[in-house]
Scaffold this motif. Structure first.
Motif, PDB file in Angstrom:
ATOM      1  N   ASP A   5       8.071   2.383   6.416  1.00  0.00           N
ATOM      2  CA  ASP A   5       8.174   2.475   4.967  1.00  0.00           C
ATOM      3  C   ASP A   5       8.662   3.868   4.563  1.00  0.00           C
ATOM      4  O   ASP A   5       8.641   4.812   5.363  1.00  0.00           O
ATOM      5  N   CYS A   6       9.109   3.997   3.325  1.00  0.00           N
ATOM      6  CA  CYS A   6       9.350   5.297   2.697  1.00  0.00           C
ATOM      7  C   CYS A   6       8.946   5.146   1.246  1.00  0.00           C
ATOM      8  O   CYS A   6       9.559   4.361   0.506  1.00  0.00           O
ATOM      9  N   SER A   7       7.940   5.872   0.832  1.00  0.00           N
ATOM     10  CA  SER A   7       7.324   5.651  -0.481  1.00  0.00           C
ATOM     11  C   SER A   7       8.233   6.010  -1.643  1.00  0.00           C
ATOM     12  O   SER A   7       7.980   5.604  -2.780  1.00  0.00           O
ATOM     13  N   THR A   8       9.310   6.770  -1.404  1.00  0.00           N
ATOM     14  CA  THR A   8      10.172   7.219  -2.498  1.00  0.00           C
ATOM     15  C   THR A   8      11.475   6.436  -2.618  1.00  0.00           C
ATOM     16  O   THR A   8      12.243   6.663  -3.551  1.00  0.00           O
ATOM     17  N   ALA A   9      11.745   5.529  -1.706  1.00  0.00           N
ATOM     18  CA  ALA A   9      13.040   4.846  -1.672  1.00  0.00           C
ATOM     19  C   ALA A   9      12.913   3.402  -2.176  1.00  0.00           C
ATOM     20  O   ALA A   9      11.889   2.755  -1.980  1.00  0.00           O
ATOM     21  N   PRO A  10      13.961   2.879  -2.817  1.00  0.00           N
ATOM     22  CA  PRO A  10      13.868   1.547  -3.406  1.00  0.00           C
ATOM     23  C   PRO A  10      13.825   0.397  -2.405  1.00  0.00           C
ATOM     24  O   PRO A  10      13.062  -0.562  -2.608  1.00  0.00           O
ATOM     25  N   ASN A  11      14.619   0.445  -1.359  1.00  0.00           N
ATOM     26  CA  ASN A  11      14.647  -0.701  -0.449  1.00  0.00           C
ATOM     27  C   ASN A  11      13.329  -0.915   0.284  1.00  0.00           C
ATOM     28  O   ASN A  11      12.865  -2.061   0.388  1.00  0.00           O
ATOM     29  N   PRO A  12      12.674   0.128   0.786  1.00  0.00           N
ATOM     30  CA  PRO A  12      11.334  -0.099   1.348  1.00  0.00           C
ATOM     31  C   PRO A  12      10.337  -0.606   0.305  1.00  0.00           C
ATOM     32  O   PRO A  12       9.460  -1.406   0.635  1.00  0.00           O
ATOM     33  N   ARG A  13      10.506  -0.177  -0.941  1.00  0.00           N
ATOM     34  CA  ARG A  13       9.599  -0.655  -1.981  1.00  0.00           C
ATOM     35  C   ARG A  13       9.749  -2.155  -2.180  1.00  0.00           C
ATOM     36  O   ARG A  13       8.758  -2.864  -2.434  1.00  0.00           O
ATOM     37  N   ARG A  14      10.949  -2.671  -2.085  1.00  0.00           N
ATOM     38  CA  ARG A  14      11.151  -4.113  -2.194  1.00  0.00           C
ATOM     39  C   ARG A  14      10.321  -4.857  -1.147  1.00  0.00           C
ATOM     40  O   ARG A  14       9.629  -5.834  -1.462  1.00  0.00           O
ATOM     41  N   ALA A  15      10.396  -4.406   0.092  1.00  0.00           N
ATOM     42  CA  ALA A  15       9.615  -5.042   1.159  1.00  0.00           C
ATOM     43  C   ALA A  15       8.123  -4.839   0.932  1.00  0.00           C
ATOM     44  O   ALA A  15       7.316  -5.752   1.175  1.00  0.00           O
ATOM     45  N   ARG A  16       7.759  -3.668   0.466  1.00  0.00           N
ATOM     46  CA  ARG A  16       6.346  -3.356   0.217  1.00  0.00           C
ATOM     47  C   ARG A  16       5.774  -4.293  -0.853  1.00  0.00           C
ATOM     48  O   ARG A  16       4.659  -4.806  -0.720  1.00  0.00           O
ATOM     49  N   MET A  17       6.537  -4.531  -1.918  1.00  0.00           N
ATOM     50  CA  MET A  17       6.083  -5.449  -2.963  1.00  0.00           C
ATOM     51  C   MET A  17       5.978  -6.873  -2.431  1.00  0.00           C
ATOM     52  O   MET A  17       5.033  -7.593  -2.756  1.00  0.00           O
ATOM     53  N   PHE A  18       6.937  -7.281  -1.622  1.00  0.00           N
ATOM     54  CA  PHE A  18       6.907  -8.631  -1.056  1.00  0.00           C
ATOM     55  C   PHE A  18       5.660  -8.814  -0.198  1.00  0.00           C
ATOM     56  O   PHE A  18       4.965  -9.832  -0.309  1.00  0.00           O
ATOM     57  N   ILE A  19       5.369  -7.841   0.650  1.00  0.00           N
ATOM     58  CA  ILE A  19       4.182  -7.900   1.503  1.00  0.00           C
ATOM     59  C   ILE A  19       2.916  -7.994   0.653  1.00  0.00           C
ATOM     60  O   ILE A  19       2.008  -8.790   0.932  1.00  0.00           O
ATOM     61  N   ALA A  20       2.857  -7.193  -0.415  1.00  0.00           N
ATOM     62  CA  ALA A  20       1.676  -7.200  -1.283  1.00  0.00           C
ATOM     63  C   ALA A  20       1.529  -8.532  -2.007  1.00  0.00           C
ATOM     64  O   ALA A  20       0.415  -9.054  -2.148  1.00  0.00           O
ATOM     65  N   GLU A  21       2.652  -9.096  -2.478  1.00  0.00           N
ATOM     66  CA  GLU A  21       2.595 -10.385  -3.176  1.00  0.00           C
ATOM     67  C   GLU A  21       2.111 -11.493  -2.236  1.00  0.00           C
ATOM     68  O   GLU A  21       1.508 -12.466  -2.687  1.00  0.00           O
ATOM     69  N   LYS A  22       2.374 -11.344  -0.957  1.00  0.00           N
ATOM     70  CA  LYS A  22       1.899 -12.303   0.035  1.00  0.00           C
ATOM     71  C   LYS A  22       0.423 -12.084   0.383  1.00  0.00           C
ATOM     72  O   LYS A  22      -0.187 -12.901   1.076  1.00  0.00           O
TER      73      LYS A  22
END
Length: 209
Positions: A5-22
């Protein structure tokens, strides 16, 4: 599994949100783009492309693109569905996700990487250096403005991008719209449909990640 992950970048945030929604808990490791850790020798062994996010699976696969990560997790954990519940719905999600990436994510990156001093000679992600091209930044800004118009037209007719359900396409668009602040672009005041949609997604717990 391990999520890079990278907490400041948009593309990792997309995956991070997907993981959280799951509702998943996956071991994560922070890779700082600001410190160019994605270009370190150790990380390039994991992903020779030098990009983030990355998901390494329990059976040894290395997934380096948001769509691949999302599809993998969707198949393993189908509930709640974030890529549609029918062939048509999945096609709509994939279509709008592709539109959002091409018409929103790429122009924002183009404007940022070709104008910000931090990306001097780093205009394209990855291990190779590329000089900034000011004309590409100018084009990027114009394309982002057009992207906001595109979103508002769609969201004036539909509560979410792929229909009446929240999906991967909304995650991608939400992250890109939010990240557009780095190039000093915001949802235009007259785009009430987009603002309504953005405010709705902002209330989801995953949006705070």
């Amino acid at each position: 599994m391990i999520f890079y992950d990278c907490s400041t970048a948009p593309n990792p945030r997309r995956a991070r949100m997907f993981i959280a929604e799951k509702g998943l808990e996956i071991e994560s490791r922070e890779i700082s783009i600001a410190e160019r850790q994605q270009l370190s020798a150790d990380f390039l062994v994991i992903n020779p492309h030098g990009t983030i996010p990355v998901l390494t699976t329990d059976d040894g696969a290395t997934l380096t693109e948001n769509l691949a990560i999302a599809r993998y997790l969707e198949l393993l954990h189908p509930d709640p569905p974030l890529m549609g519940s029918s062939a048509r719905e999945e096609a709509e999600v994939l279509m709008w996700n592709a539109i959002v990436e091409a018409q929103g994510g790429h122009p924002i990156a183009e404007a940022l990487r070709n104008s910000h001093p931090a990306f001097e000679n780093r205009a394209i992600p990855g291990p190779d250096n590329h000089a900034q091209v000011p004309e590409l930044a100018e084009r990027g800004f114009r394309r982002v403005a057009r992207f906001f118009d595109l979103l508002d037209a769609r969201l004036s007719d539909s509560p979410y991008l792929a229909g009446d359900f929240f999906s991967l396409a909304d995650i991608s668009a939400f992250v890109f719209v939010d990240f557009a602040r780095v190039i000093k672009m915001r949802i235009p005041a007259e785009h009430s449909a987009t603002q309504r949609w953005f405010d709705t997604i902002s209330q989801r717990p995953s949006a705070a990640l």
